[in-house]
Write an enzyme that holds these catalytic residues in place. Structure first.
Site, PDB file in Angstrom:
ATOM      1  N   LYS A 282      -0.319  15.590  -1.544  1.00  0.00           N
ATOM      2  CA  LYS A 282       0.078  15.721  -0.142  1.00  0.00           C
ATOM      3  C   LYS A 282      -0.139  17.176   0.289  1.00  0.00           C
ATOM      4  CE  LYS A 282       3.695  13.592   2.623  1.00  0.00           C
ATOM      5  NZ  LYS A 282       4.734  12.567   2.586  1.00  0.00           N
ATOM      6  N   GLU A 367      16.296   0.575   3.983  1.00  0.00           N
ATOM      7  CA  GLU A 367      17.451   0.577   4.881  1.00  0.00           C
ATOM      8  C   GLU A 367      18.367  -0.605   4.619  1.00  0.00           C
ATOM      9  OE1 GLU A 367      14.326   1.150   5.806  1.00  0.00           O
ATOM     10  OE2 GLU A 367      14.357   3.174   6.649  1.00  0.00           O
ATOM     11  N   ARG A 395      15.924  -2.680  10.783  1.00  0.00           N
ATOM     12  CA  ARG A 395      15.653  -3.335   9.499  1.00  0.00           C
ATOM     13  C   ARG A 395      16.918  -3.924   8.872  1.00  0.00           C
ATOM     14  NH1 ARG A 395      11.000  -1.504   6.562  1.00  0.00           N
ATOM     15  NH2 ARG A 395       9.381  -2.302   7.938  1.00  0.00           N
TER      16      ARG A 395
HETATM   17  C1  LIG Z   1      11.372   1.507   7.728  1.00  0.00           C
HETATM   18  C2  LIG Z   1      11.015   2.977   7.752  1.00  0.00           C
HETATM   19  N1  LIG Z   1      11.885   3.893   7.274  1.00  0.00           N
HETATM   20  C3  LIG Z   1      11.572   5.202   7.306  1.00  0.00           C
HETATM   21  C4  LIG Z   1      10.372   5.617   7.807  1.00  0.00           C
HETATM   22  C5  LIG Z   1      10.066   7.106   7.922  1.00  0.00           C
HETATM   23  N2  LIG Z   1       8.939   7.477   7.068  1.00  0.00           N
HETATM   24  C6  LIG Z   1       7.700   7.623   7.565  1.00  0.00           C
HETATM   25  S1  LIG Z   1       6.586   8.029   6.413  1.00  0.00           S
HETATM   26  C7  LIG Z   1       7.778   8.098   5.212  1.00  0.00           C
HETATM   27  C8  LIG Z   1       7.416   8.480   3.825  1.00  0.00           C
HETATM   28  C9  LIG Z   1       6.277   7.671   3.348  1.00  0.00           C
HETATM   29  O1  LIG Z   1       5.948   8.033   2.051  1.00  0.00           O
HETATM   30  P1  LIG Z   1       4.638   7.418   1.437  1.00  0.00           P
HETATM   31  O2  LIG Z   1       4.559   5.969   1.742  1.00  0.00           O
HETATM   32  O3  LIG Z   1       4.597   7.797   0.003  1.00  0.00           O
HETATM   33  O4  LIG Z   1       3.476   8.113   2.241  1.00  0.00           O
HETATM   34  P2  LIG Z   1       3.019   9.634   2.228  1.00  0.00           P
HETATM   35  O5  LIG Z   1       3.510  10.236   3.504  1.00  0.00           O
HETATM   36  O6  LIG Z   1       3.616  10.317   1.033  1.00  0.00           O
HETATM   37  O7  LIG Z   1       1.548   9.572   2.187  1.00  0.00           O
HETATM   38  C10 LIG Z   1       9.027   7.756   5.735  1.00  0.00           C
HETATM   39  C11 LIG Z   1      10.284   7.714   4.970  1.00  0.00           C
HETATM   40  C12 LIG Z   1       9.499   4.630   8.303  1.00  0.00           C
HETATM   41  N3  LIG Z   1       8.316   4.934   8.852  1.00  0.00           N
HETATM   42  N4  LIG Z   1       9.830   3.338   8.252  1.00  0.00           N
END
Ligand SMILES: Cc1ncc(C[n+]2csc(CCOP(=O)(O)OP(=O)(O)O)c2C)c(N)n1
Length: 641
Positions: A282, A367, A395
């Site tokens: 990242k 969630e 959710r």
């Molecule tokens: C249901 C839900 N909860 C929280 C989020 C907030 N959120 C957006 S991206 C993310 C982290 C995602 O991590 P990953 O899937 O590993 O992707 P990366 O950004 O590391 O590439 C979160 C918690 C969301 N989009 N949807």
């Protein structure tokens, strides 16, 4: 000669050499830092998927093949390679969305931006291909290790694994992080896979070695190969995925285009469900992001590109007011614990976590689990505070209803980013919570209007130990204190009408208090006397509301939540129940999905501004008593900048 500007669509990638592809990757990183530092956006995640996106678009034929992104915040490179290179208005009105968008491109399929859904989508699309015998159509789903912590992803995997002959490629984009490092058993399992020399590589190496050993070599290799699973688990513990019936390929260096293409091409040919485990970094290639321990520049506002420092210093915001008060509460009460769904820093719980490391739970992007676990914690004798963005509570509705409320659990939900958030588009507005939560028996919902009220109402909320409580507040900077001038029942009076026979009772919800006072000022200029009241706790409707309403000619409610089933509806129902027939007009968000734009632009577009509302209320008063000419009603709307 720059390459990026010559890419109009994915097929333009076909004729590039490996060397050129590496150059293109570099150009894309430069572009991303340059563009996103101006507008803000999801920089870190996109810097991590540059090579992966290039490889995907070379191996698969979008849009015939469906390339799907979980959450969609990492789709900027995909946009660049599918004909969208004007990032000057990213996330702004009329500019590119921060997520995939069907309206933007035929290459974009999913635009919900709530995590962990991509495998469900992929399952459905793969089934649709199969049932319609489209053998030459592929589905490839990219999911992060963070999104893989969501239960929906596992429900989908369970289904995907059930059909051995239904092709579907799952790319796990493993950068070891959600915002913060990804937590849990799954993250640990991925870590084991990551650090083990992959089975495939072992076999390739072994084959090479054994074949060079005359006589015993070949048969031994065959025997080893035949032993397959046991041996595989011994060499590389990929057991979990393979036990589910999913072919596992990896781990693959997610920044090596050649290796990625080779793995993806094999996965494409495989003819069944296959997981390609890619290791990415990242924030790759941009030092300020790589050095950012908190979240690797997951999402940023405008920054100076050389230093990564914010262009604008951020002032006191709602989130930090909550976060600071949580630390105080934590010191005062040992029974208070906190929960976050993979968003420790964004929801303001970092300080609490530092102060009380044994009383914070990051449950992953889960969630639903967070809410049920909170019910368990409450039943076990502690008071959980679950801080979550308002939109993501959607959710966990069933868990709030059936686990927390039905079991009379004292759980406090703190909803950040409630109301119109704007730039993240339709999915990120917190505009449903006050509607869906209305139906939950026993639940009490607070909408604080300023920082003092956040602190006070949070304290009131954690006192309740036999029902769910909710405290919801907006995104961004918190305004100055809005003092109460009186109290009626449990409600704060923010403005007295100055007469015994007032015209309008204006019910102000949460952060809209300053706007409501402005409306009252505009009405006064028209000779319309107005009481402004902030119920503080908007659910249940305060018992003093109906008698207060009865003393006015019109009741007006103003909320930054859907008009359908929101506070306005609840107040109307309470008045009906009390036999109070005063006309009521409810202002709120219309029940439609809102395009991305700044918060102010969205509010103006849906008519949630002081002049708009004042004009309509003037019209309403006029209709009731014929006090004004139409020209006077129109004149309430001053010219907008
Ligand atoms: C249901 C839900 N909860 C929280 C989020 C907030 N959120 C957006 S991206 C993310 C982290 C995602 O991590 P990953 O899937 O590993 O992707 P990366 O950004 O590391 O590439 C979160 C918690 C969301 N989009 N949807």
């Amino acid at each position: 000669m720059p390459l990026l500007t010559r890419i109009r669509g994915p097929r333009d990638l076909d004729r590039l050499s490996l060397e050129q592809l590496d150059q293109l990757a570099e150009e894309i990183r430069t572009f991303l830092v340059d563009a996103v530092s101006k507008t803000g956006g999801h920089l870190g995640p996109n810097l991590g998927v540059v090579e992966l996106t290039i490889a995907l678009h070379r191996v698969f034929e979008s849009p015939k093949d469906k390339v799907l992104w979980d959450t969609g915040h990492q789709s900027y490179v995909h946009k660049l390679l599918t004909g969208r290179q004007d990032f000057s208005k990213l996330k702004m009105k009329g500019g590119l969305s921060g997520y995939p968008s069907q309206a933007e491109s035929e290459h974009d399929i999913i635009e919900n931006s709530h995590a962990s859904t991509v495998l469900g989508w992929a399952d459905g699309l793969a089934k649709a291909n199969q049932v319609q015998k489209r053998d030459d159509h592929h589905v490839v789903a990219v999911i992060g290790d963070g999104a893989l912590t969501g239960g929906m992803a596992w429900e989908a995997l369970n289904n995907i694994a059930d059909a051995k002959d239904r092709p579907l490629v799952i790319v796990v984009n493993d950068n070891e992080r959600s915002y913060a490092p990804t937590i849990g058993g799954l993250a640990n399992h991925l870590a084991t896979l990551r650090t083990t020399d992959g089975y495939e590589r072992f076999l390739a190496k072994g084959k090479d070695l054994l074949e060079r050993t005359p006589v015993v070599g070949r048969p031994l290799y065959e025997t080893l190969h035949g032993a397959k699973k046991g041996l595989k688990d011994f060499i590389a513990p990929q057991g979990m995925f393979e036990d589910l019936g999913l072919k596992y390929v990896g781990p693959i260096d997610g920044h090596d285009i050649e290796a990625l293409e080779s793995a993806l091409a094999r996965a494409k040919r495989f003819g069944g469900p296959v997981i390609v485990h890619c290791l990415t970094e990242k924030g790759r290639g941009y030092q300020p992001a790589l050095q950012d321990e908190a979240d690797r520049f997951h999402g940023i506002g405008p920054i100076h590109p050389d230093t990564g420092l914010p262009v604008k210093a951020s002032g006191a915001d709602w989130t930090s007011v909550f976060g600071d008060e949580m630390v105080k509460l934590g010191q005062e009460r040992e029974d208070i614990v906190a929960i976050t769904a993979a968003m420790l820093q964004p929801v303001g719980l970092k300080k609490f976590a530092d102060a009380f490391p044994d009383r914070i739970y990051d449950v992953g992007i889960a969630e639903q689990h967070g809410a049920v676990s909170a019910a368990g914690l409450a039943t076990g004798g502690v008071h959980p505070v679950f801080a979550v963005y308002a939109t993501f509570l959607n959710r966990a509705f069933d868990q709030v209803l059936m686990d927390v409320a039905l079991h009379k659990c004292g759980v406090t939900f703190v909803l950040d980013r409630a109301g119109v958030t704007g730039t993240d588009g339709a999915s990120h507005n917190g505009m449903w919570d006050m509607s869906i939560l209305q139906v939950v028996p026993g639940l009490r919902l607070a909408a604080p209007r300023d920082a003092d009220q956040v602190r006070a109402q949070l304290r009131e909320a954690v006192q309740v130990d036999d029902a769910p409580t909710v405290v919801r507040f907006s995104k961004g900077a918190v305004g100055p204190a809005v003092p109460a001038v009186g109290r009626v029942g449990g409600m704060d009076v923010l403005r007295e009408p100055g007469t015994d026979t007032p015209d309008v009772l204006l019910v102000s919800v949460g952060a809209l208090a300053p706007m409501c006072l402005e409306i009252a000022g505009l009405l006064e200029q028209q000779g319309i006397s107005t009481t402004v009241v902030d119920p503080r706790w908007v659910k249940p409707v305060d018992e003093a509301m109906a008698p207060l309403a009865e003393r006015h000619r019109v009741v007006v409610t103003v909320e930054d939540n859907s008009r359908v089933g929101g506070v306005g509806s609840a107040v109307a129902q309470a008045l009906r129940d009390a036999g109070v027939d005063v006309p009521l007009r409810d202002f709120g968000i219309p029940p439609r999905f809102l395009d991305h734009a700044s918060r102010a632009e969205v509010m103006a577009e849906i008519g949630l501004t002081a002049p708009d509302i004042a004009r309509q209320v003037t019209g309403l008063v006029s209709k009731i008593d014929g006090r004004f000419e139409q020209s006077e009603v129109d004149s309430v709307e001053p010219a907008r900048d």
